[in-house]
Design a protein around this motif. Sequence first.
Motif, PDB file in Angstrom:
ATOM      1  N   GLU A 127      30.625  -0.489  33.131  1.00 21.93           N
ATOM      2  CA  GLU A 127      29.439  -1.292  33.423  1.00 21.93           C
ATOM      3  C   GLU A 127      28.638  -0.532  34.477  1.00 21.93           C
ATOM      4  O   GLU A 127      29.197   0.205  35.281  1.00 21.93           O
ATOM      5  CB  GLU A 127      29.856  -2.656  33.963  1.00 21.93           C
ATOM      6  N   GLY A 161      38.911   6.640  28.161  1.00 20.44           N
ATOM      7  CA  GLY A 161      37.839   6.410  27.198  1.00 20.44           C
ATOM      8  C   GLY A 161      38.050   5.171  26.367  1.00 20.44           C
ATOM      9  O   GLY A 161      37.472   5.032  25.292  1.00 20.44           O
ATOM     10  N   ASP A 179      29.075   9.194  25.018  1.00 22.84           N
ATOM     11  CA  ASP A 179      30.195   8.406  24.521  1.00 22.84           C
ATOM     12  C   ASP A 179      31.186   8.109  25.649  1.00 22.84           C
ATOM     13  O   ASP A 179      31.241   8.813  26.651  1.00 22.84           O
ATOM     14  CB  ASP A 179      30.866   9.107  23.330  1.00 22.84           C
ATOM     15  N   ILE A 180      31.959   7.055  25.468  1.00 27.70           N
ATOM     16  CA  ILE A 180      32.827   6.593  26.553  1.00 27.70           C
ATOM     17  C   ILE A 180      33.976   7.551  26.839  1.00 27.70           C
ATOM     18  O   ILE A 180      34.452   7.614  27.966  1.00 27.70           O
ATOM     19  CB  ILE A 180      33.341   5.162  26.301  1.00 27.70           C
ATOM     20  N   LYS A 181      34.403   8.312  25.859  1.00 28.90           N
ATOM     21  CA  LYS A 181      35.483   9.276  26.104  1.00 28.90           C
ATOM     22  C   LYS A 181      34.998  10.399  27.019  1.00 28.90           C
ATOM     23  O   LYS A 181      35.700  10.807  27.941  1.00 28.90           O
ATOM     24  CB  LYS A 181      36.022   9.828  24.789  1.00 28.90           C
ATOM     25  N   VAL A 200      39.157   3.360  31.686  1.00 30.98           N
ATOM     26  CA  VAL A 200      37.882   4.086  31.730  1.00 30.98           C
ATOM     27  C   VAL A 200      38.132   5.578  31.539  1.00 30.98           C
ATOM     28  O   VAL A 200      37.473   6.237  30.734  1.00 30.98           O
ATOM     29  CB  VAL A 200      37.145   3.815  33.066  1.00 30.98           C
ATOM     30  N   ARG A 207      37.529   2.080  27.672  1.00 31.23           N
ATOM     31  CA  ARG A 207      36.694   1.014  28.237  1.00 31.23           C
ATOM     32  C   ARG A 207      35.370   1.595  28.699  1.00 31.23           C
ATOM     33  O   ARG A 207      35.339   2.629  29.354  1.00 31.23           O
ATOM     34  CB  ARG A 207      37.418   0.373  29.430  1.00 31.23           C
ATOM     35  N   ARG A 208      34.307   0.904  28.360  1.00 26.78           N
ATOM     36  CA  ARG A 208      32.977   1.340  28.770  1.00 26.78           C
ATOM     37  C   ARG A 208      32.725   0.905  30.207  1.00 26.78           C
ATOM     38  O   ARG A 208      33.091  -0.191  30.613  1.00 26.78           O
ATOM     39  CB  ARG A 208      31.939   0.690  27.854  1.00 26.78           C
TER      40      ARG A 208
END
Length: 69
Positions: free
Chosen positions: A46, A41, A2-4, A38, A43-44
């Motif tokens: 790239e 958490g 997960d992004i977090k 980022v 923004r994902r």
Amino acid sequence: MDIKRMGRRVRAFRKLKGYTQQQLADSVGISLAVLGAVERGNRRLEDKILNKIADVLGVSAEELANPSI
């Protein structure tokens, strides 16, 4: 992942390597706002940016992305 969790790992490695957010953002070629998002958490990452961050921090992208390594 997960992004977090990814954001927490980026922040942890950044601090471990002694970079400020601004220094890392400048080295990677992204804005401070993007790096902050980022790390929070919000923004994902790239793949291209993940690879650049990993290169600057001297770790593999897999190490940043995979908490079991």
